[in-house]
Design an enzyme around this catalytic site. Structure first.
Site, short mmCIF file in Angstrom:
data_model
loop_
_atom_site.label_atom_id
_atom_site.label_comp_id
_atom_site.label_asym_id
_atom_site.label_seq_id
_atom_site.Cartn_x
_atom_site.Cartn_y
_atom_site.Cartn_z
N GLY A 164 9.48 3.72 -30.64
CA GLY A 164 8.83 3.03 -31.75
C GLY A 164 7.43 3.52 -32.04
O GLY A 164 6.74 2.99 -32.90
N LYS A 236 10.90 -4.18 -29.11
CA LYS A 236 11.97 -5.15 -28.86
C LYS A 236 11.39 -6.43 -28.27
O LYS A 236 10.49 -6.37 -27.43
CB LYS A 236 12.96 -4.56 -27.85
N GLU A 286 17.77 7.99 -29.98
CA GLU A 286 17.05 8.73 -28.95
C GLU A 286 17.62 8.36 -27.59
O GLU A 286 18.41 7.43 -27.47
CB GLU A 286 15.54 8.45 -28.98
N ARG A 290 15.14 7.00 -18.16
CA ARG A 290 14.49 6.16 -17.14
C ARG A 290 15.11 4.77 -17.15
O ARG A 290 15.93 4.46 -18.00
CB ARG A 290 13.01 6.03 -17.48
#
Lengths: 443, 128
Positions: A164, A236, A286, A290
């Site tokens: 973002g 989010k 994307e 991780r």
């Protein structure tokens, strides 16, 4: 199994990782900045080393200092958590060179997926639908031609952005050049690179993502999917597992797509492949190489401890099942954030009801440092179905007591109470549009 | 240049990150020095006139060939030892001249960022 794991992070995620280590009888090493000297994760660790001042650049992003702590403590593995050095290919390489196991994928895969334009190209080369747009653009004329072909509104994205960050919206052809100029300035100061690309704005899109794990041989297993459509300014705030919005056939399509992207690339460790779902199609957005903030909802519905699984796979102590874990019920997570940090963010009250999962790096009486991210706590509930989960979350939020700081708790309550949220009628732009029009979240 | 203009320049400058600045506008020349606040923990001036020298980084402390001992007089900038971090040796200097009151670290010991290593009684401060 590893003897000692250094956790190169802070706050709730450091606590979360240490908990799994403790369950496996693995000793833990914390690294911290002077601002975190009294933090919960520092006390929780078996050993802790101060690696720098409050400023993240000199502490949590201080590669040499963190590696030195690993050398001094004789750690044998490094877990980077999320943020900070989690997607830093150089740090991953340095860890390997120091003989430490990096709990994540290889450095070249981190670089590939970290370069969002390169990742788009890679996904397209594997036959995966990407959001209509361009690869990296250098020539101004070509940029204008491409923009007119894509249509407006469109997004200018920084190759080195992601999560973002580094995104500008262009609503009309007249704004293109001025926005391009600003975007290039921003990306150059934020990411040290001016490479940008363009993407169409997908209307009424949902953010759907797939949690994966790869074993030491690079065999991929899908662990579940999440709906992370509820975002404020591309961050989010509410996440659900599974994405109840999609059909079983669409879920199968998603799994096939993820395997097409990652099979045979020798991906190790945890990762998330993000998609936008618009007009019944998935578009690759994307990949995050991780552990993610919202991994807890997947753990809640699958009953897995994915950090433990990651540690077991990385130390070759466990074999990856061939079966996608079954998903039980629906889990919802709310992120409670600090909304107006001041110099003194003392949590005079910080209490949560029983029976829900609470992930936090803070406790009552703590002062939240204003140097780092605004996340205070993640709360997760699990219901038999989505509606039950929504009701449970409403009950949970009503019984959370946080005093001394301003948070988004009230906003979350309003969203959970709204009929549009309950019915599941929303898209990635919903919260921003409601904020822009000064509409309340209710109704 | 009048005092108002001068004040404005100084006010603007304070917002910037500098330790030393020299400005020349027409015939006016200003030179400003400021304490380096980017590393505020390396030296702690205590109320009793002592200075604590803290470690500027995490690493291994290496004493000098002739280790600094309690009672030694040190000059400002003198090397108190080395901090090794990732095979790089970084000199630990004393910020002021004075007399060594305490040595808080041993040769080969691991030290953290901000850990107190030496206490010095400042030479200047004692005279005042």
């Amino acid at each position: 199994m590893f003897k000692k794991v250094l956790v190169a992070n802070r706050g709730e995620i450091a606590c979360r990782i240490m908990k799994s280590c403790q369950q496996l009888n693995v000793r833990t090493v914390a690294v911290y900045s002077t601002a975190d000297k009294d933090a919960k994760f520092v006390k929780m660790a078996d050993e802790a080393y101060c690696v720098g001042p409050a400023k993240a650049q000199e502490s949590y992003l201080n590669r040499e200092g963190i590696l030195m702590a690993a050398v001094i403590s004789h750690a044998d593995a490094v877990h980077p958590g999320y943020g900070f050095l989690a997607e830093d290919a150089l740090f991953a390489r340095m860890c390997s060179q120091c003989g430490l196991t990096w709990l994540g994928p290889q450095a070249d895969l981190i670089s590939l997926m970290g370069d969002k334009a390169a990742a788009r190209k890679f996904a397209a080369s594997r036959g995966i639908a990407i959001i209509p747009g361009t690869f990296v653009l250098n020539d101004p004329d070509a940029t204008e031609r491409a923009a007119l072909k894509i249509g407006f509104p469109l997004l200018i994205k920084a190759s080195q952005g992601g999560g973002g960050k580094g995104i500008r919206i262009v609503t009309s052809p007249d704004d293109l050049n001025s926005q391009l100029k600003i975007a290039k300035q921003e990306t150059s100061s934020a990411f040290g690179s001016t490479s940008i690309y363009l993407e169409r704005v997908l209307k009424h899109a949902r953010h759907i993502e797939v949690q994966i794990i790869g074993d030491q041989n690079g065999r991929i297993l899908v662990l579940g999917d999440r709906d992370c459509t509820m975002q404020v300014r591309r961050q989010k705030i509410i996440e659900e597992s599974p994405a109840t919005f999609i059909t079983d056939a669409q879920r199968r399509e998603l799994i096939v797509t993820v395997h097409r992207l990652l099979d045979g690339v020798n991906y190790q460790g945890l990762g998330t492949v993000e998609f936008l779902f618009s007009d019944d199609r998935f578009y690759f957005l994307e990949m995050n190489t991780r552990l993610q903030v919202e991994h807890g909802v997947t753990e809640t519905t699958t009953g897995l401890d994915i950090v433990m699984l990651q540690l077991q796979l990385a130390s070759n102590e466990s074999r990856l099942s061939r079966q996608i874990p079954s998903c039980d019920g629906v889990a919802i997570e709310c992120r409670i954030n600090l909304t107006a940090p001041t110099n003194n963010n003392q949590l005079s009250t910080f209490s949560f009801p029983e029976g829900i999962r609470v992930d936090t790096g803070y406790q009552s009486g703590d002062n939240v440092p204003s140097y780092y991210d605004a996340l205070l706590v993640k709360v997760i509930v699990n219901g038999k179905n989505r509606l039950e989960a929504v009701t449970l979350m409403q009950k949970a939020l009503a019984n959370i007591k946080i005093d001394g700081v301003s948070t988004n708790l009230h906003d979350l309550q309003k969203i959970l109470a709204s009929s549009w949220y309950k019915k599941g009628v929303f898209a990635v732009e919903t919260l921003d549009m409601r904020l822009e029009k000064h509409e309340s979240f209710t109704g | 240049m009048n005092s108002q203009q001068l004040e404005k320049i100084i006010n603007d400058l304070t917002k910037m990150d500098f330790v030393h600045a020299r400005l020349k506008i027409d015939d006016t020349e200003i030179e400003l020095d400021r304490k380096d606040i980017s590393m505020p923990f390396h030296r702690n001036d205590e109320a009793d006139g002592t200075i604590t020298v803290n470690s500027p980084m995490i690493g291994i402390f290496h004493a000098n060939e002739q280790p600094v001992k309690i009672g030694d007089n040190v000059k400002a900038g003198a090397v108190l030892g080395q901090i090794e971090s990732m095979k790089l040796f970084n000199e630990l200097n004393t910020p002021d001249e004075g007399n060594v009151l305490s040595v808080l670290c041993q040769d080969g010991e691991a030290v953290e960022y901000d850990q107190p290593l030496f206490i010095i009684r400042g030479g200047h401060k004692q005279d005042v």
